[in-house]
Scaffold this motif. Structure first.
Motif, short mmCIF file in Angstrom:
data_model
loop_
_atom_site.label_atom_id
_atom_site.label_comp_id
_atom_site.label_asym_id
_atom_site.label_seq_id
_atom_site.Cartn_x
_atom_site.Cartn_y
_atom_site.Cartn_z
N ASP A 123 -27.70 -27.61 21.21
CA ASP A 123 -28.52 -28.81 21.09
C ASP A 123 -28.03 -30.27 21.81
O ASP A 123 -28.40 -31.14 21.63
CB ASP A 123 -28.45 -29.25 19.45
CG ASP A 123 -26.88 -29.36 19.13
OD1 ASP A 123 -26.01 -29.19 19.96
OD2 ASP A 123 -26.89 -29.76 17.85
N GLY A 124 -26.92 -29.71 22.78
CA GLY A 124 -26.32 -30.92 23.68
C GLY A 124 -25.16 -31.38 23.14
O GLY A 124 -24.52 -32.32 23.67
N THR A 125 -24.55 -31.13 21.85
CA THR A 125 -23.52 -31.58 21.25
C THR A 125 -22.24 -31.02 21.86
O THR A 125 -22.00 -30.10 21.96
CB THR A 125 -23.42 -31.38 19.71
OG1 THR A 125 -24.77 -31.78 19.06
CG2 THR A 125 -22.37 -32.03 19.09
N PRO A 126 -21.46 -32.22 22.25
CA PRO A 126 -20.19 -31.72 22.93
C PRO A 126 -19.05 -31.06 21.93
O PRO A 126 -19.23 -31.54 20.50
CB PRO A 126 -19.28 -32.88 23.62
CG PRO A 126 -20.09 -34.03 22.92
CD PRO A 126 -21.36 -33.58 22.35
N ARG A 127 -18.38 -29.96 22.14
CA ARG A 127 -17.78 -29.21 21.31
C ARG A 127 -16.51 -28.75 21.85
O ARG A 127 -16.27 -28.73 23.10
CB ARG A 127 -18.21 -28.10 20.67
CG ARG A 127 -19.70 -28.33 19.81
CD ARG A 127 -19.87 -27.17 18.69
NE ARG A 127 -21.07 -27.59 18.09
CZ ARG A 127 -21.74 -26.83 17.31
NH1 ARG A 127 -21.53 -25.55 17.39
NH2 ARG A 127 -22.83 -27.33 16.74
N THR A 128 -15.26 -28.39 21.04
CA THR A 128 -14.17 -27.93 21.46
C THR A 128 -13.59 -26.95 20.64
O THR A 128 -13.86 -26.81 19.52
CB THR A 128 -13.12 -29.17 21.48
OG1 THR A 128 -13.49 -30.17 22.48
CG2 THR A 128 -11.86 -28.58 21.88
N SER A 129 -13.15 -25.66 21.17
CA SER A 129 -12.66 -24.68 20.60
C SER A 129 -11.37 -24.53 21.23
O SER A 129 -10.91 -24.71 22.26
CB SER A 129 -13.54 -23.33 20.70
OG SER A 129 -13.53 -23.05 21.82
N VAL A 130 -10.36 -23.86 20.20
CA VAL A 130 -8.83 -23.75 20.64
C VAL A 130 -8.84 -22.30 20.20
O VAL A 130 -9.13 -21.59 19.29
CB VAL A 130 -7.99 -24.54 19.70
CG1 VAL A 130 -6.66 -23.97 19.97
CG2 VAL A 130 -8.12 -25.93 19.75
N GLU A 131 -8.26 -21.61 21.30
CA GLU A 131 -8.13 -20.01 21.17
C GLU A 131 -6.58 -19.70 21.69
O GLU A 131 -6.23 -20.49 22.60
CB GLU A 131 -8.89 -19.57 22.26
CG GLU A 131 -10.45 -19.75 21.88
CD GLU A 131 -11.42 -19.04 23.09
OE1 GLU A 131 -11.06 -18.52 24.08
OE2 GLU A 131 -12.56 -19.31 22.78
#
Length: 192
Positions: free
Chosen positions: A91-99
Motif C-alpha cells: 500500500d506504499g507505507t514505509p516499513r522497517t524490519s529487524v532481523e
C-alpha cells in the motif's frame, strides 16, 4: 566489512516455522519479543517498558535444533548478525524490519531449567544468508523482495563429508570424551 552483532533476550512470539530457500536450504524462522524492564522509584517496583520485535533466522543444524527445541512463550537468548531492512508495503507505507541471522540460540536459564542433547559440531557459512528473498519475505508477506539473493553455498552435507561429529556418530560413547576424539581435527574452511 563492518558487521553488527547483537544479543537479544526475550520470549518466542509464535512456534518456529521451517522453510526452504530457492536453493533448497532449510531454515527455521521465529520472532522474539524483547521488553525492557526498569525500576520505577515512584512505584517502588519494576515496570515494563517498550517492546521490540526481532525476526530470527537459523540455518542448517541450528535451524533443525530450533525446530525441535523452541515453542511459543519460551524465554530465549539469541546471538547473531543484525540486519535492518527498510521497504515499502504494497500500500506504499514505509516499513522497517529487524532481523538476526542467528549464530547461537538458547533458553534463558534465569527463567527455568533446560537440558542439552549433544548432536554434533556446528559449522559456519561466510555468506549473507538473510539476502535470500524467501527469508526476507518470510516474516512479512508484503515486504519488498531484494534483487540479489547472494552467492550460492555448497550443501552442508558436502562441507561435512567425512566428519564423524557432523552426524553425532563420533567414537565417544555415553558422553565420554577420549583424547583422540578431542576437538583438534581439521575444520572445513569455505572461501569467503
Amino acid at each position: 566489512m563492518n558487521e553488527s552483532f547483537v544479543t537479544v533476550c526475550g520470549n518466542v512470539v509464535a512456534d518456529p516455522q521451517s522453510r526452504t530457500t530457492k536453493q533448497g536450504k532449510v531454515f527455521a524462522s521465529f520472532r522474539v519479543a524483547s521488553t525492557t524492564r526498569r525500576y520505577d522509584q515512584g512505584l517502588g517496583a519494576f515496570v515494563d517498558g517498550s517492546t521490540n520485535f526481532v525476526n530470527v533466522v537459523g540455518f542448517n543444524a541450528l535451524g533443525a535444533n530450533v525446530m525441535g527445541s523452541l515453542k511459543k512463550g519460551d524465554p530465549v537468548i539469541v546471538y547473531g548478525r543484525l540486519r535492518v531492512n527498510q521497504y515499502q508495503a504494497t500500500d506504499g507505507t514505509p516499513r522497517t524490519s529487524v532481523e538476526v541471522d542467528a549464530h547461537a540460540v538458547g533458553h534463558n536459564l534465569t527463567r527455568g531449567l533446560s537440558a542439552l542433547t549433544r548432536l554434533g559440531r556446528p559449522q559456519g557459512e561466510p555468506v549473507d544468508r538473510l539476502a535470500d528473498p524467501v527469508i526476507t519475505g518470510s516474516f512479512d508477506d508484503d515486504a519488498a523482495q531484494p534483487v540479489d539473493p547472494g552467492p550460492d553455498v555448497a550443501d552442508l552435507e558436502e562441507a561435512l563429508d567425512g566428519d564423524p561429529w557432523a552426524t553425532g556418530s563420533g567414537t565417544a560413547s555415553s558422553g565420554e570424551l577420549r583424547e583422540e576424539d578431542a576437538d583438534t581435527d581439521a575444520y572445513v574452511v569455505t572461501p569467503g
